[in-house]
Design a protein around this motif. Structure first.
Motif, PDB file in Angstrom:
ATOM      1  N   THR A   1       1.696   3.220  -3.196  1.00  0.00           N
ATOM      2  CA  THR A   1       0.692   4.036  -3.867  1.00  0.00           C
ATOM      3  C   THR A   1       1.207   5.450  -4.074  1.00  0.00           C
ATOM      4  OG1 THR A   1      -1.146   2.755  -2.991  1.00  0.00           O
ATOM      5  CG2 THR A   1      -1.619   5.017  -3.657  1.00  0.00           C
TER       6      THR A   1
ATOM      7  N   SER B   1      -4.175  -1.437  -3.207  1.00  0.00           N
ATOM      8  CA  SER B   1      -5.233  -1.489  -2.199  1.00  0.00           C
ATOM      9  C   SER B   1      -6.048  -2.758  -2.366  1.00  0.00           C
ATOM     10  CB  SER B   1      -6.153  -0.274  -2.338  1.00  0.00           C
ATOM     11  OG  SER B   1      -7.253  -0.377  -1.447  1.00  0.00           O
TER      12      SER B   1
ATOM     13  N   PRO C   1       0.817  -1.225   0.000  1.00  0.00           N
ATOM     14  CA  PRO C   1       0.000   0.000   0.000  1.00  0.00           C
ATOM     15  C   PRO C   1       0.849   1.272   0.000  1.00  0.00           C
ATOM     16  CG  PRO C   1      -0.957  -1.614   1.468  1.00  0.00           C
ATOM     17  CD  PRO C   1       0.358  -2.187   1.018  1.00  0.00           C
TER      18      PRO C   1
END
Length: 120
Positions: free
Chosen positions: A90, A119, A87
């Motif tokens: 990102t 995600s 994550p």
């Protein structure tokens, strides 16, 4: 004028993979270093990986062992293979190239950026 066009971003689950491509075109005599940077919301842009014209590479510590940068000099294209995504990967990913134009001028150019979201 030089253009860098990126492709390959998107949404992926944690542990998944993405492959980014960036093709340079236009007034290009030669390309020195090419690289990928990323910028997460509220954070500064940071170097992810870079590759020299001779093929030497360097990586941010946070991506070592998971990401691989490569380039096809004949196609003026750089790639970023991203595996075991987390994550915290990102971000908007930007391609960069240091280009010598035919008039001898050397400048850095940037792609438009591609959003990569990790995600579940």
């Amino acid at each position: 004028q030089v253009q860098l066009v990126e492709s390959g971003g998107g949404l992926v689950q944690p542990g998944g993979s993405l492959r980014l491509s960036c093709a340079a075109s236009g007034n290009i005599f030669s390309i020195y270093d090419m690289g990928w940077y990323r910028q997460a919301p509220g954070k500064q842009r940071e170097l992810v990986a870079a590759i020299s014209s001779g093929g030497n590479t360097n990586y941010a510590d946070s991506v070592k062992g998971r990401f691989t940068i490569s380039r096809d000099k004949a196609k003026n294209t750089v790639y970023l293979q991203m595996n075991s995504l987390k994550p915290e990967d990102t971000a908007v990913y930007f391609c960069n190239a240091r280009v010598r134009r035919y008039n001898g001028v050397v400048e850095d150019y940037w792609g438009q950026g591609t959003q990569d979201t990790v995600s579940s």
